[in-house]
Design an enzyme around this catalytic site. Structure first.
Site, short mmCIF file in Angstrom:
data_model
loop_
_atom_site.label_atom_id
_atom_site.label_comp_id
_atom_site.label_asym_id
_atom_site.label_seq_id
_atom_site.Cartn_x
_atom_site.Cartn_y
_atom_site.Cartn_z
N LYS A 22 0.85 -1.21 0.00
CA LYS A 22 0.00 0.00 0.00
C LYS A 22 0.87 1.25 0.00
O LYS A 22 0.65 2.17 -0.79
CB LYS A 22 -0.89 -0.01 1.25
CG LYS A 22 -1.46 1.35 1.62
CD LYS A 22 -2.14 1.29 2.97
CE LYS A 22 -2.57 2.65 3.46
NZ LYS A 22 -1.44 3.44 4.01
N ASN A 23 1.87 1.28 0.87
CA ASN A 23 2.66 2.51 1.00
C ASN A 23 3.61 2.71 -0.17
O ASN A 23 4.20 3.78 -0.30
CB ASN A 23 3.43 2.51 2.32
CG ASN A 23 2.51 2.75 3.50
OD1 ASN A 23 1.31 2.99 3.33
ND2 ASN A 23 3.05 2.69 4.71
N CYS A 118 -6.70 8.27 8.51
CA CYS A 118 -6.91 7.71 9.86
C CYS A 118 -6.51 8.75 10.91
O CYS A 118 -5.53 9.47 10.74
CB CYS A 118 -6.03 6.49 10.05
SG CYS A 118 -6.61 5.04 9.19
N ARG A 123 -1.03 15.28 11.90
CA ARG A 123 -0.12 14.89 10.82
C ARG A 123 0.18 16.13 9.97
O ARG A 123 -0.35 16.29 8.88
CB ARG A 123 -0.72 13.74 10.01
CG ARG A 123 -0.87 12.50 10.86
CD ARG A 123 -1.50 11.35 10.13
NE ARG A 123 -0.55 10.60 9.34
CZ ARG A 123 -0.83 9.45 8.75
NH1 ARG A 123 -2.02 8.92 8.88
NH2 ARG A 123 0.07 8.82 8.02
C1 UD1 Z 1 3.93 7.16 5.95
C2 UD1 Z 1 3.10 5.91 5.76
C3 UD1 Z 1 2.44 5.51 7.07
C4 UD1 Z 1 3.50 5.36 8.16
C5 UD1 Z 1 4.39 6.60 8.26
C6 UD1 Z 1 5.55 6.44 9.20
C7 UD1 Z 1 2.38 6.01 3.46
C8 UD1 Z 1 1.26 6.10 2.52
N1 UD1 Z 1 2.09 6.14 4.77
O1 UD1 Z 1 3.04 8.20 6.36
O2 UD1 Z 1 1.76 4.28 6.88
O3 UD1 Z 1 2.87 5.14 9.41
O4 UD1 Z 1 4.93 6.92 6.94
O5 UD1 Z 1 6.34 5.36 8.80
O6 UD1 Z 1 3.51 5.79 3.10
N2 UD1 Z 1 5.61 15.10 10.20
C9 UD1 Z 1 5.71 16.45 10.51
N3 UD1 Z 1 5.72 17.35 9.46
C10 UD1 Z 1 5.65 16.95 8.16
C11 UD1 Z 1 5.54 15.57 7.87
C12 UD1 Z 1 5.53 14.66 8.92
O7 UD1 Z 1 5.78 16.84 11.66
O8 UD1 Z 1 5.68 17.83 7.27
C13 UD1 Z 1 5.60 14.10 11.32
C14 UD1 Z 1 4.25 13.36 11.40
O9 UD1 Z 1 3.32 14.13 12.12
C15 UD1 Z 1 4.64 12.11 12.12
C16 UD1 Z 1 6.05 11.83 11.58
O10 UD1 Z 1 6.51 13.07 11.05
O11 UD1 Z 1 4.70 12.31 13.49
C17 UD1 Z 1 6.10 10.74 10.54
O12 UD1 Z 1 5.32 11.09 9.46
P1 UD1 Z 1 5.66 10.68 7.96
O13 UD1 Z 1 6.91 9.88 7.90
O14 UD1 Z 1 5.58 11.91 7.14
O15 UD1 Z 1 4.42 9.75 7.65
P2 UD1 Z 1 3.51 9.72 6.36
O16 UD1 Z 1 4.35 9.96 5.15
O17 UD1 Z 1 2.32 10.54 6.57
#
Ligand code: UD1
Length: 420
Positions: A22-23, A118, A123
């Protein structure tokens, strides 16, 4: 509203083939917008999030066809007519934000609202925004909308991420692929799904190098061309099945998986009492013993650490593991929403901030629970497989966001689970 009905107590046996990731597929579908031609994406799992991404592609005016029996999506983005994503499509899933980099990279502008998905805590997308600004994108906020414009085109930049965000890394890569000059990302995410996106783009003619730990160098190219790509296996779906076999007991082989991507996950099942055998593309797990708690605190971390996405499914198996296991969630702030549901089944779990303490109980009992989010819902299925009696899991639309017919996979291994 659909539900899963799980009657626990059956041992699992047999073989199953793991779905495509999925990811990996979601950012790749978004990145297909960058291709001046046809992208054929094989191994695309049948998920509600896959359909959400396909709807966004359709809205952008890109030709898209999904053959769900073959798990193949073909995307022809020779023409793209729109650069804005409607609010209702943004709200359907968090991964809608993965369209930002590709759309701005292809059209020079993008309009969207904050993504949904979710509820596992805040986020934010500040890192996505600030990286694009460094690449020459002007960002304006109006009401709930964000407008991104790069009138003079995007240019390369040196971007140091304060945290190796998966989504920010993927958006920067997509924006940089056809930008002028070189982009260097430091402290980039190293998840296998990021590597798969890079492989997809390089096959289409991009020039992206993973140059050392967390360093990615992207040399902009003029255009990307048609290609065929097979998405990597889903390591979290594989972990879910293996957690189910550990919890319920049995002897199962999962095929189409990459054990090297699961090095932080597989030893946990061994610590709990299972025997694990790995080959190049399969894992066999045998578990017949009473489970033991984990000897050390389990902390979620960025790759290559233990993934936050596998926390709740492993917890489903730990509910009956003798002794006490301590889990620390460091990636998301609200990722224990499944705990009160597991407590309804008799689990002894106490949450305090980022920490959950699980005391193994002798028995779980069936209960009426609701999936609170995608992976939390899968954790309830695991707990249900090992509970006495019937567990009714509502709100399974969350589970369908990320698992390609999870109930059929478990049923094919002998579990008593059905969708009603
Ligand atoms: C992706 C995955 C998700 C997984 C997550 C962490 C996909 C589709 N989803 O989500 O399943 O749980 O990685 O492995 O690939 N953050 C900030 N600012 C930003 C971006 C992120 O503070 O601009 C923080 C988020 O709030 C969170 C952390 O960074 O606490 C990790 O987020 P991130 O790695 O960006 O996750 P996703 O890409 O949303």
């Amino acid at each position: 509203m659909q539900k899963f009905i799980v009657t626990g107590g059956r041992k699992l046996s047999g073989e199953t083939i793991i779905q495509g990731s999925k990811n990996a597929v979601l950012p790749i579908l978004a990145a297909a917008v960058l291709i001046d031609g046809e992208a054929v994406i094989e191994g695309a799992p049948k998920l509600s999030d896959t359909y959400s991404a396909i709807r966004i592609l359709g809205h952008l005016g890109v030709k898209v066809k999904y053959c769900d029996s073959q798990k193949t999506v073909s995307v022809n983005a020779t023409q793209i007519h729109a650069h804005e994503i409607p609010d209702e499509m943004m709200k359907e899933m968090r991964s809608s934000i993965f369209f930002l980099g590709p759309v701005i990279g292809r059209t020079g502008s993008c309009k969207l609202s904050y993504p949904g998905g979710c509820d596992i805590g805040l986020r934010p997308i500040d890192m996505h925004i600030s990286a694009l600004e460094q690449m020459g994108v002007k960002v304006t906020h109006t009401d709930e909308h964000l407008h991104f414009t790069a009138d003079k085109g995007l240019h390369g930049a040196k971007i140091a991420l304060r945290f190796p965000s998966v989504g920010a890394t993927e958006n920067i890569i997509c924006a940089a692929v056809t930008a002028k000059g070189t982009t260097v990302i430091t402290n980039a995410a190293r998840e296998p799904e990021v590597t798969d996106l890079i492989k997809f783009l390089n096959t289409a003619g991009a020039k992206i190098k993973q140059a050392g730990e967390g360093r990615i160098v992207i040399n902009g190219v003029a255009k990307l061309h048609s290609l065929t790509h097979t998405v990597i296996p889903d390591r979290i779906a594989a972990a879910t099945i293996l957690a189910g076999v550990t919890a319920a007991g049995g002897f199962v082989t999962v095929r189409n998986c990459n054990p090297l991507d699961m090095e932080a996950i597989l030893p946990l099942f061994e610590h709990m009492g299972a025997s694990v055998f790995t080959g190049k593309d399969f894992v066999t797990l045998n578990c017949g013993k009473k489970l033991r708690a984990l000897p050390e605190k389990l902390t979620t971390m960025v790759y290559p650490g233990f993934p936050t996405d596998a926390q709740s499914v492993v917890m489903g198996a730990l509910c009956k593991a003798a002794g006490t296991t301590v889990v620390e969630e460091t990636i998301f702030e609200n990722r224990y929403r499944h705990v009160p549901e597991m407590q309804k089944m008799g689990a002894d779990i106490v949450v305090s901030g980022k920490t959950a303490v699980i005391k193994g109980v002798k028995r779980l009992h069936g209960a009426k629970v609701n999936a609170t989010d995608l992976r939390g819902g899968a954790g309830m299925v695991i707990a249900g497989l090992t509970a006495e009696g019937v567990t009714e899991i509502g709100d399974i639309r969350f589970i369908d966001r990320g698992y390609d017919e999870l109930e059929l996979t478990f049923a094919s291994l002998g579990a008593d689970i059905k969708r009603i």
